[in-house]
Design a protein around this motif. Structure first.
Motif, PDB file in Angstrom:
ATOM      1  N   GLU A 140     -21.447  55.379  52.401  1.00  0.00           N
ATOM      2  CA  GLU A 140     -22.659  55.594  53.193  1.00  0.00           C
ATOM      3  C   GLU A 140     -23.709  56.370  52.403  1.00  0.00           C
ATOM      4  OE1 GLU A 140     -21.842  57.481  56.893  1.00  0.00           O
ATOM      5  OE2 GLU A 140     -20.282  56.055  57.488  1.00  0.00           O
ATOM      6  N   LEU A 141     -23.268  57.180  51.461  1.00  0.00           N
ATOM      7  CA  LEU A 141     -24.171  58.068  50.746  1.00  0.00           C
ATOM      8  C   LEU A 141     -24.715  57.448  49.463  1.00  0.00           C
ATOM      9  CD1 LEU A 141     -22.145  61.398  51.093  1.00  0.00           C
ATOM     10  CD2 LEU A 141     -24.129  60.693  52.458  1.00  0.00           C
ATOM     11  N   ALA A 142     -23.864  56.787  48.686  1.00  0.00           N
ATOM     12  CA  ALA A 142     -24.235  56.335  47.343  1.00  0.00           C
ATOM     13  C   ALA A 142     -24.454  54.837  47.296  1.00  0.00           C
ATOM     14  CB  ALA A 142     -23.149  56.733  46.348  1.00  0.00           C
ATOM     15  N   ARG A 143     -25.394  54.430  46.443  1.00  0.00           N
ATOM     16  CA  ARG A 143     -25.554  53.009  46.160  1.00  0.00           C
ATOM     17  C   ARG A 143     -24.317  52.519  45.412  1.00  0.00           C
ATOM     18  NH1 ARG A 143     -31.096  51.496  46.602  1.00  0.00           N
ATOM     19  NH2 ARG A 143     -32.489  53.313  46.761  1.00  0.00           N
ATOM     20  N   PRO A 144     -23.960  51.233  45.548  1.00  0.00           N
ATOM     21  CA  PRO A 144     -22.741  50.733  44.887  1.00  0.00           C
ATOM     22  C   PRO A 144     -22.708  51.003  43.385  1.00  0.00           C
ATOM     23  CG  PRO A 144     -23.519  49.133  46.489  1.00  0.00           C
ATOM     24  CD  PRO A 144     -24.559  50.214  46.429  1.00  0.00           C
ATOM     25  N   ALA A 145     -23.854  50.905  42.711  1.00  0.00           N
ATOM     26  CA  ALA A 145     -23.882  51.110  41.265  1.00  0.00           C
ATOM     27  C   ALA A 145     -23.728  52.571  40.874  1.00  0.00           C
ATOM     28  CB  ALA A 145     -25.184  50.564  40.679  1.00  0.00           C
ATOM     29  N   SER A 146     -23.790  53.472  41.844  1.00  0.00           N
ATOM     30  CA  SER A 146     -23.788  54.907  41.543  1.00  0.00           C
ATOM     31  C   SER A 146     -22.636  55.658  42.188  1.00  0.00           C
ATOM     32  CB  SER A 146     -25.117  55.531  41.996  1.00  0.00           C
ATOM     33  OG  SER A 146     -26.210  54.928  41.339  1.00  0.00           O
ATOM     34  N   VAL A 147     -21.663  54.935  42.749  1.00  0.00           N
ATOM     35  CA  VAL A 147     -20.575  55.644  43.427  1.00  0.00           C
ATOM     36  C   VAL A 147     -19.761  56.491  42.450  1.00  0.00           C
ATOM     37  CG1 VAL A 147     -20.358  54.084  45.402  1.00  0.00           C
ATOM     38  CG2 VAL A 147     -19.100  53.591  43.291  1.00  0.00           C
TER      39      VAL A 147
END
Length: 389
Positions: A140-147
């Motif tokens: 919910e918090l991070a974009r997929p590329a930045s998890v």
């Protein structure tokens, strides 16, 4: 945080929310560091169980029972939390039980094996369920590329929570002679300090973190948790990558769990460390683990999440080789800090991989299943070691 940091987050996610979420890692790390890794485990073997031949095995069995409970309850609690959009509510309940269970460990003295085992199980079940639920907020918090990097922020901050709890515990233990007490008699105070750090440091999570999930309509909630799990079982072929992560995690986390559960016991029983020496060692390991989690979080997003995890597993193998040949405290210190680097990076990488592959609307359920894999590992690794001893 910079604009680049903000671009790592999903639209509408405030930076303070990510900090508040990461503070839960800060809060609960004191529990694992003090209770499971550095202080209470060694105290249980040496004082509560009186160094009996079965003491280490009893400790590993207590952990195994708690992890078996989590394996059953984790996916159900996660699916229920998804259906009711109640991850934060369930997290608050789990945190309260962990704090209370940790505080009750202060009452465990020589011979109080049943008391210690009971509250280790209560506190560890609550801790593990809370860890799953907190991780479920990551998609919910991070974009997929930045998890990877966002997961690393949480893990790295978390290790400093462990350092704080250990530092307070070390100060309390070292001041024992001035109070007319002994090191063993001071362990109860460290449990109370650890519980207090957990309770206070987790407050930002419950005050600032938003629950973005949408609850399932009330008419559909009855037995919804079990229905979701049955649906996931039917659709398992569609989650082959995630199942591979679970399988891989079961094996490498068995080694991680063994190190976490038995490092202090090994240091004191085999390497001849005293309690204060063990605490100093674990503080140093927490620093290297924070470096590993933070650095590899960024590396994971740049070089690929699977490749980054692979590198951390090679680091684990190197650590085991060094530890095998460690016959002096100096070499054991080297092995321990290699373990710290590998631990921080591999645990952050595993959480990020699950967040990357899991459907956001079912994150609680899938992190509950990840909990099944990691808790199965936590049974296999330490119990095998305990049985061998």
């Amino acid at each position: 945080m910079s604009d680049k940091t903000h671009s790592a987050l999903n639209p509408g996610v405030a930076r303070r929310e990510v900090w508040a979420w990461a503070m839960y890692d800060f809060a609960n790390s004191g529990y694992t560091t003090v209770v499971l890794t550095a202080v209470f485990n060694a105290y249980f073997v040496a004082t509560v169980a009186g160094n009996a031949p079965w003491a280490t095995f009893a400790w590993t069995v207590a952990l195994a029972v708690s992890f078996a409970i989590v394996m059953v309850a984790g996916p159900v609690v996660g699916a229920w939390a998804d259906a009711h959009a109640a991850k934060k509510r369930a997290l608050a309940i789990g945190s309260a039980f962990c704090v209370a269970g940790t505080a009750m460990l202060a009452g465990a003295g020589p011979g109080d094996v049943a008391w210690a085992v009971a509250f280790v199980i209560v506190s560890n079940v609550a801790y593990a369920l809370g860890e799953n639920l907190a991780a479920a907020f990551l998609p919910e918090l991070a974009r997929p590329a930045s998890v990877g990097k966002v997961s690393g922020w949480g893990w790295s901050l978390g290790y400093f929570g462990g350092i704080l709890a250990l530092g307070l515990g070390l100060a309390w233990v070292m001041s024992a002679p001035a109070r007319g007490s002994t090191t063993a008699e001071s362990v109860g105070g460290t449990m109370l300090l650890t519980a207090a750090v957990f309770a206070l440091a987790s407050l930002p999570t419950f005050l600032l973190l938003r629950e973005r999930a949408v609850p399932v309509p009330a008419a559909e909630r009855q037995s919804h948790a079990f229905a979701r799990l049955a649906r996931t079982a039917r659709e398992a072929a569609g989650y082959r990558d995630l199942l591979a992560v679970f399988a891989c995690g079961t094996f490498y986390q068995a080694g991680v769990a063994t190190v976490i559960a038995l490092a202090a016991i090994y240091a004191e029983q085999v390497m001849g460390f005293e309690t204060k020496d063990t605490i100093l060692l674990i503080i140093a390991v927490n620093v290297t683990a924070a470096i590993g989690a933070f650095g590899f979080g960024y590396a994971q997003d740049r070089i690929g999440k699977v490749r980054a995890l692979r590198i951390t597993l090679f680091a684990w193998v190197a650590m085991v080789v060094v530890a095998y040949f460690a016959t002096t405290p100096a070499v054991f210190w080297v092995a321990a800090n290699l373990a710290g680097l590998a631990m921080g990076s591999s645990q952050s990488a595993g959480r990020a991989l699950v967040a990357y592959f899991a459907p956001p609307e079912r994150s609680g359920e899938f992190f509950g299943l990840w909990g099944v894999a990691t808790r199965l590992a936590s049974i296999l690794g330490p119990v095998t070691y305990g049985a061998v001893t």
